[in-house]
Write an enzyme that holds these catalytic residues in place. Structure first.
Site, mmCIF file in Angstrom:
data_model
loop_
_atom_site.group_PDB
_atom_site.id
_atom_site.type_symbol
_atom_site.label_atom_id
_atom_site.label_comp_id
_atom_site.label_asym_id
_atom_site.label_seq_id
_atom_site.Cartn_x
_atom_site.Cartn_y
_atom_site.Cartn_z
ATOM 1 N N LYS A 51 0.867 -1.195 -0.134
ATOM 2 C CA LYS A 51 0.020 -0.158 0.024
ATOM 3 C C LYS A 51 1.076 1.333 -0.050
ATOM 4 O O LYS A 51 2.117 1.215 0.332
ATOM 5 C CB LYS A 51 -0.907 0.137 0.987
ATOM 6 C CG LYS A 51 -0.324 0.063 2.529
ATOM 7 C CD LYS A 51 -1.115 -0.507 3.808
ATOM 8 C CE LYS A 51 -0.358 -0.486 4.946
ATOM 9 N NZ LYS A 51 -1.139 -1.020 5.927
ATOM 10 N N ARG A 149 -11.179 -0.128 14.491
ATOM 11 C CA ARG A 149 -11.111 0.880 13.046
ATOM 12 C C ARG A 149 -11.815 0.200 12.074
ATOM 13 O O ARG A 149 -12.500 0.779 11.227
ATOM 14 C CB ARG A 149 -9.411 0.707 13.030
ATOM 15 C CG ARG A 149 -8.847 1.940 12.233
ATOM 16 C CD ARG A 149 -7.347 1.501 12.037
ATOM 17 N NE ARG A 149 -6.999 0.320 11.335
ATOM 18 C CZ ARG A 149 -5.732 0.231 11.132
ATOM 19 N NH1 ARG A 149 -4.688 1.261 11.150
ATOM 20 N NH2 ARG A 149 -5.266 -0.868 10.515
ATOM 21 N N TYR A 270 13.878 30.482 8.967
ATOM 22 C CA TYR A 270 12.864 31.181 9.289
ATOM 23 C C TYR A 270 12.665 31.301 10.703
ATOM 24 O O TYR A 270 12.935 30.238 11.521
ATOM 25 C CB TYR A 270 11.515 30.266 8.802
ATOM 26 C CG TYR A 270 10.992 30.349 7.179
ATOM 27 C CD1 TYR A 270 10.947 31.766 6.772
ATOM 28 C CD2 TYR A 270 11.354 29.421 6.320
ATOM 29 C CE1 TYR A 270 10.546 31.875 5.314
ATOM 30 C CE2 TYR A 270 11.077 29.655 4.902
ATOM 31 C CZ TYR A 270 10.666 30.734 4.588
ATOM 32 O OH TYR A 270 10.529 30.831 3.111
ATOM 33 N N MET A 327 10.475 24.813 3.033
ATOM 34 C CA MET A 327 9.755 23.938 1.997
ATOM 35 C C MET A 327 10.686 22.925 1.184
ATOM 36 O O MET A 327 10.589 22.020 0.724
ATOM 37 C CB MET A 327 8.939 24.840 1.191
ATOM 38 C CG MET A 327 7.939 24.107 0.207
ATOM 39 S SD MET A 327 6.941 25.154 -0.780
ATOM 40 C CE MET A 327 6.135 26.173 0.250
HETATM 41 C C1 LIG Z 1 -0.326 -1.989 6.813
HETATM 42 C C2 LIG Z 1 -1.053 -3.329 7.180
HETATM 43 C C3 LIG Z 1 -0.183 -4.340 7.427
HETATM 44 C C4 LIG Z 1 1.348 -4.279 7.280
HETATM 45 O O1 LIG Z 1 1.807 -3.854 8.566
HETATM 46 P P1 LIG Z 1 3.310 -3.429 8.762
HETATM 47 O O2 LIG Z 1 3.525 -3.073 10.244
HETATM 48 O O3 LIG Z 1 3.722 -2.505 7.999
HETATM 49 O O4 LIG Z 1 4.217 -4.765 8.476
HETATM 50 C C5 LIG Z 1 -0.526 -5.356 7.460
HETATM 51 N N1 LIG Z 1 -2.149 -5.756 7.638
HETATM 52 C C6 LIG Z 1 -2.903 -4.659 7.374
HETATM 53 C C7 LIG Z 1 -4.256 -4.697 7.838
HETATM 54 C C8 LIG Z 1 -2.313 -3.366 7.458
HETATM 55 O O5 LIG Z 1 -3.120 -2.339 7.328
#
Ligand SMILES: *Cc1c(COP(=O)(O)O)cnc(C)c1O
Length: 388
Positions: A51, A149, A270, A327
């Site tokens: 992802k 969640r 800044y 930035m």
């Molecule tokens: C992001 C995610 C993972 C991977 O988790 P890591 O801690 O990056 O290994 C696995 N399962 C779900 C549902 C996730 O959202």
């Protein structure tokens, strides 16, 4: 080398020479980390979570490299990411973690993707779509065992087996997700395993998946059918209280645009939040928060202070940031680097060596996950390895 290839290489060199930041991504290390995780997975299938553009490393590069290493199952968060993964992994199983949105069934079917269903509404919609298509398409079921969640509650999970929709589609995977697996002593780990086990026992024969990266390294690890590492694949430490068993995948170099001396009592950046106590030499780097380098790594204080702030490696010397991250620019204190060893156009290391993604995250008051997933689109990306 063909003429075309050398033209491409020349174009790439020019881009790298002109880039303010150069991101190095080692696809061989990525594949090696996947194999290391597989060795720890106790015989379970080792999937890969890709992802957020494969945690910033690039879906189009990371997915084929992992597939060549032997990975057959991928997880993304969004349908759009799944379509990108499908384009480079024609035979893999691809799951979309963030669930089924209304009306997206045809896209799942067209690209042979699998939604992760986390509510009875989603289950009903997917079942309805499958009935209309007259096809038993695959999906995963997510059971929430503590995150609060995403996913069916445990009581809902326990009644799933009685629902009529189960005849309309195939549950290819039953999954849950750890809250704090990186804390190996956290009692929540065992509670989640127990709750998941209760649901799992009502759905015999369905492959189950619980561990993320850190979950794979739990002492009392659940022996499930499939593990879902993300962070550790990209070099993050899944065992923060122990040495990192993973290889670094990502390195970041930044180019020095200017060097200057500042006099005692002058400020840098800044809002004048960093003060030179004596004459200091400042290097200005062509990377900033617009590149995803966190502004929270700004160094606010006085030269010589021990600040929890960003660092750079300059010709082997550790140099602290000086002032606010801008930035497009970062200013660092290079006074301790011999003058001959640092000049305009040189690159310095922002991620690499002791500046691991975990350490860079810590110095910005965040976690390495956020450092990776913010890696900017403006960097020149230099990939190495990844061939079969
Ligand atoms: C992001 C995610 C993972 C991977 O988790 P890591 O801690 O990056 O290994 C696995 N399962 C779900 C549902 C996730 O959202």
């Amino acid at each position: 080398m063909t003429r075309n290839n050398s033209q491409t290489n020349a174009a790439r060199d020019i881009l790298e020479n002109a880039a303010g930041g150069i991101l190095h991504i080692d696809l061989d290390a990525l594949a090696s980390n996947w194999r290391t995780l597989r060795e720890h997975a106790g015989g379970a299938e080792t999937a890969a979570v890709v992802k957020a553009n494969a945690y910033g490393t690039g879906i189009e590069k990371a997915v084929p490299a992992l597939a060549r290493a032997g990975c057959r199952t991928f997880f993304v968060a969004h349908l759009s990411e799944a379509i990108r993964a499908r384009a480079v992994a024609p035979y893999a199983a691809i799951y979309v973690l963030n669930g089924l949105f209304a009306g997206t069934g045809p896209t799942y079917a067209e690209f042979d993707l699998r939604p992760v269903l986390g509510s009875f509404e989603e289950v009903e919609e997917w079942a309805g779509f499958c009935r209309a298509q007259n096809r038993k398409l695959k999906a995963a079921i997510h059971v929430d065992t503590g995150m609060n969640r995403l996913g069916l509650t445990v009581p809902q999970g326990l009644t799933l087996k009685d629902r009529g929709e189960l005849k309309d589609f195939e549950i290819a995977l039953l999954m849950s997700h750890f809250v704090s697996a990186e804390e190996s002593d956290n009692p929540l780990n065992a509670q989640q395993i127990e709750a998941f086990e209760a649901v799992r026992s009502t759905l015999p024969g369905i492959p189950a998946s619980l561990p993320n990266s850190s979950g794979i390294f739990l002492r009392d690890k659940p022996g499930y059918d499939l593990v879902r590492p993300g962070y550790a694949l990209y070099g993050g430490n899944p065992t923060p209280d122990r040495n990192n068993p993973m290889k670094p995948v990502v390195g970041l170099n930044a180019r020095i645009v200017q060097l200057r001396w500042v006099e005692a009592d002058q400020t840098v950046g800044y809002n004048g939040r960093w003060v030179a106590l004596d004459k200091r030499r400042i290097a200005t780097l062509s990377v900033g928060y617009a590149d995803g380098y966190p502004r929270a790594a700004s160094a606010r204080g006085r030269s010589g202070d021990e600040l929890l702030a960003g660092m750079a490696l300059v010709a082997g010397h550790t140099c602290s940031f000086a002032g606010n991250v801008s930035m497009d620019l970062i200013t660092i204190d290079v006074t301790d680097v011999p003058e001959s060893q640092v000049k305009r156009g040189d690159t310095v290391t922002l991620i690499g060596g002791d500046l691991t993604i975990d350490e860079v995250g810590r110095r910005a008051g965040t976690i390495g996950y956020e450092i990776l997933t913010n890696l900017g689109a403006r960097y020149a990306r230099a990939y190495r390895g990844g061939e079969a």
